[in-house]
Design an enzyme around this catalytic site. Structure first.
Site, PDB file in Angstrom:
ATOM      1  N   ARG A 271       0.844  -1.201   0.000  1.00  6.95           N
ATOM      2  CA  ARG A 271       0.000   0.000   0.000  1.00  6.95           C
ATOM      3  C   ARG A 271       0.877   1.248   0.000  1.00  6.95           C
ATOM      4  NH1 ARG A 271      -4.271  -0.363   4.735  1.00  6.95           N
ATOM      5  NH2 ARG A 271      -4.885   1.647   3.819  1.00  6.95           N
TER       6      ARG A 271
ATOM      7  N   CYS B 140      -1.020   6.255   8.794  1.00  9.79           N
ATOM      8  CA  CYS B 140      -1.378   4.900   8.357  1.00  9.79           C
ATOM      9  C   CYS B 140      -2.561   5.028   7.413  1.00  9.79           C
ATOM     10  CB  CYS B 140      -1.685   3.996   9.556  1.00  9.79           C
ATOM     11  SG  CYS B 140      -3.056   4.558  10.585  1.00  9.79           S
TER      12      CYS B 140
END
Length: 278
Positions: free
Chosen positions: A177, A237
């Site tokens: 990611r 995050c």
């Protein structure tokens, strides 16, 4: 108590102490199909109340579980029976996951007597410790919020940091990611990362049983990633949950308190006016 983690042994010994409050902060990614509130109702550490990170939040924000206002946070804590003078022990049903986010929630509201249960509910269960399904009946308790803005970063702060490089940015998402090679779980969110950020996947900081790695191993992980733990870190995050694990790990090794970018990639990645790197 200055260490941010407490053991299951410690909590078991202090579970009935009048100043201890246990908090179930379990949360699951939507794709798992799990309902943390329902699981709490079925089984939890005796006396634990449930902290819903999606409701004890700014529900007007387009981004998930954005930090609640001090007034709302204080109101919800009052109803949960958590207030001034309490030592709060937060746990989750994964080991150390969303508990770290709620640990940060309390600290950013100025409540420093808050700790994370090492190994969480899985370790508690594995050791054969007591559970209950009875809903707690908390008594209202006054909670005084004293917001600590040093622990919180906005998108404007992160934009300014692109120029100043005053803080190191650590992204807790998976390497795929972070690089943009894996799709984001939320629709409309671009792949990649904040320019200049360093990737330390949160799972690297944890043992297989959900406990935090020893201090010497944590220090080695941050050093290998090029992070100077004598300098401030802003953690990010996907939605501000696992960034809490970065902040918790830095607290364990005695580094300066890390801030959390509350919007994290859910906000940055959804805005086409913000730069990204892959």
């Amino acid at each position: 108590m200055t260490h941010p983690l407490v053991s299951t042994e410690w909590l078991a010994a202090h579970l009935k102490a009048p100043d201890i409050r246990s908090v179930d902060a379990s949360w699951h990614m939507p794709a798992t199909g799990r309902n943390a509130r329902s699981e709490h109702a079925q089984s939890h550490i005796p006396g634990a109340v449930f902290f819903d990170i999606d409701e004890i939040a700014d529900t007007t924000s387009p981004y998930p579980h954005t930090l609640a206002s001090p007034e709302k946070f204080a109101s919800r804590m009052k109803k949960l029976g958590i207030g001034d003078g309490h030592r709060v022990v937060v746990y989750d049903s994964t080991g150390i996951f969303s508990a770290a986010r709620v640990w940060w929630n309390f600290r950013v509201m100025g409540h420093e007597d808050v700790f994370v249960l090492a190994g969480g509910l899985p370790k508690w269960i594995a050791e054969g410790r007591p559970l209950e399904d009875m809903p707690p009946v908390p008594r209202d308790r006054h909670f005084t919020p004293r917001p600590n803005h040093a622990l919180l970063r906005s998108t404007a702060d992160m934009q300014a940091n692109l120029v100043s490089r005053r803080e190191q940015v650590v992204d807790a998402r998976s390497p795929g990611r972070f690089s943009g090679q894996e799709p984001e779980p939320r629709p409309g969110v671009r792949g990649g990362h904040i320019p200049g950020a360093v990737n330390i996947h949160y799972a690297r900081l944890l043992n297989a049983d959900g406990t935090m790695r020893p201090r010497v191993e944590l220090e080695a992980i941050f050093a290998a990633a090029g992070i100077d733990t004598s300098r401030r870190v802003a953690a990010s995050c996907g939605s501000g949950v696992t960034a809490g694990i970065i902040a918790l790990a830095l607290r364990v090794i005695g580094a300066p308190d890390a801030a959390i970018y509350d919007g994290s990639w859910s906000e940055w990645g959804s805005r086409n006016d913000l730069p990204l790197a892959t």
